[in-house]
Design an enzyme around this catalytic site. Structure first.
Site, PDB file in Angstrom:
ATOM      1  N   CYS A 176     -10.009  -0.613  -6.013  1.00 25.71           N
ATOM      2  CA  CYS A 176     -10.035   1.107  -6.358  1.00 25.71           C
ATOM      3  C   CYS A 176      -9.474   0.997  -7.512  1.00 25.71           C
ATOM      4  O   CYS A 176     -10.103   2.006  -8.541  1.00 25.71           O
ATOM      5  CB  CYS A 176      -9.588   1.985  -5.495  1.00 25.71           C
ATOM      6  SG  CYS A 176     -10.352   1.796  -3.699  1.00 25.71           S
TER       7      CYS A 176
HETATM    8  C1  BEZ Z   1      -9.088  -2.057  -2.522  1.00 24.71           C
HETATM    9  O1  BEZ Z   1      -9.356  -1.175  -3.237  1.00 24.71           O
HETATM   10  O2  BEZ Z   1      -8.510  -3.102  -3.111  1.00 24.71           O
HETATM   11  C2  BEZ Z   1      -9.382  -1.917  -1.205  1.00 24.71           C
HETATM   12  C3  BEZ Z   1      -9.278  -0.960  -0.403  1.00 24.71           C
HETATM   13  C4  BEZ Z   1      -9.344  -0.679   0.967  1.00 24.71           C
HETATM   14  C5  BEZ Z   1      -9.486  -1.839   1.649  1.00 24.71           C
HETATM   15  C6  BEZ Z   1      -9.531  -3.106   0.993  1.00 24.71           C
HETATM   16  C7  BEZ Z   1      -9.676  -3.181  -0.196  1.00 24.71           C
END
Ligand code: BEZ
Length: 232
Positions: free
Chosen positions: A66
């Site tokens: 994210c």
């Molecule tokens: C991420 O943004 O890295 C992420 C967020 C939630 C679950 C898995 C990865």
């Protein structure tokens, strides 16, 4: 009806996946909402005004993928502005969490996040847009992205899993294609990129196409006709 009831009673105990009736489709009006965001309280439709919009969800603040996605979006701010498109991010975290996280995004991705991030701890937006897919995660929003036209209708829906960051070059490519076909009677072929030939809409006869597209029309088949990108 009888067959339906028999099948329901026979098979329903084995269906363990959670289902939802809510689903938005292309051409639907993007539901309006009011929300607190990192740039203040907004009415979604008012905020979009007469331009295009992109509403996209991410699973959670302070997560690696994210962080890169929101950084990339900030990096492309000028590209979105050129296309008269406002971008809004959303997750089920609150605005104060978003605000602190923006510091990390700016620091690590070398950007200045200015687009609003919606605080949706009550899941109002997530529910309206069916961004929580309970069989993937009970609580977190998946990576949904909606492109909304100036008529407030949904033009694109894409959904990625939490483990895959979206391709924002593809998002811009679709936006270009949508804006082109909103203005001219054209569609874009597979893997089309800005500047390449486009396809004459099926609704236009070849006779009319020749008059309409002054850069020329190449007829490969009566239903497959190319013309140079009209606004180049
Ligand atoms: C991420 O943004 O890295 C992420 C967020 C939630 C679950 C898995 C990865």
């Amino acid at each position: 009806m009888f067959t339906f009831l028999v099948n329901y009673y026979l098979y329903s105990p084995f269906i363990t996946e959670k289902t939802t009736n809510m689903s938005l489709r292309l051409g639907d009006i993007a539901p309006n909402f009011q929300a607190d965001t990192t740039i203040g309280h907004i009415d979604f439709h008012e905020y979009l005004g007469n331009g295009w919009g992109i509403l996209f969800s991410h699973p959670a603040d302070y997560t690696p993928v994210c962080t890169t996605e929101l950084g990339r979006t900030a990096q492309l701010a000028e590209e979105f502005a050129k296309r008269n498109t406002k971008v809004l991010a959303v997750s089920v975290d609150d605005v104060s969490s978003h605000k602190s996280w923006i510091g990390d995004i700016n620091e690590t991705q070398h950007v200045n996040v200015q687009f609003p991030i919606i605080g949706d701890e009550e899941r109002k937006v997530a529910t309206l847009y069916d961004m929580i897919h309970p069989n993937a995660s009970e609580t977190a929003t998946v990576r949904s992205l909606f492109i909304i036209g100036p008529d407030k209708k949904i033009k694109l829906i894409i959904t990625y899993p939490a483990s895959t960051g979206r391709n924002f070059v593809e998002v811009l490519r679709v936006l270009d294609s949508l804006q082109l076909s909103a203005q001219y009677s054209v569609a874009t072929p597979a893997d089309w990129k800005e500047g390449e030939d486009v396809i004459v809409s099926l609704a236009v006869s070849t006779e009319d196409a020749v008059k309409k597209f002054e850069k020329g029309v190449k007829v490969v088949k009566p239903y497959l006709r190319y013309t140079p990108q009209p606004n180049k």
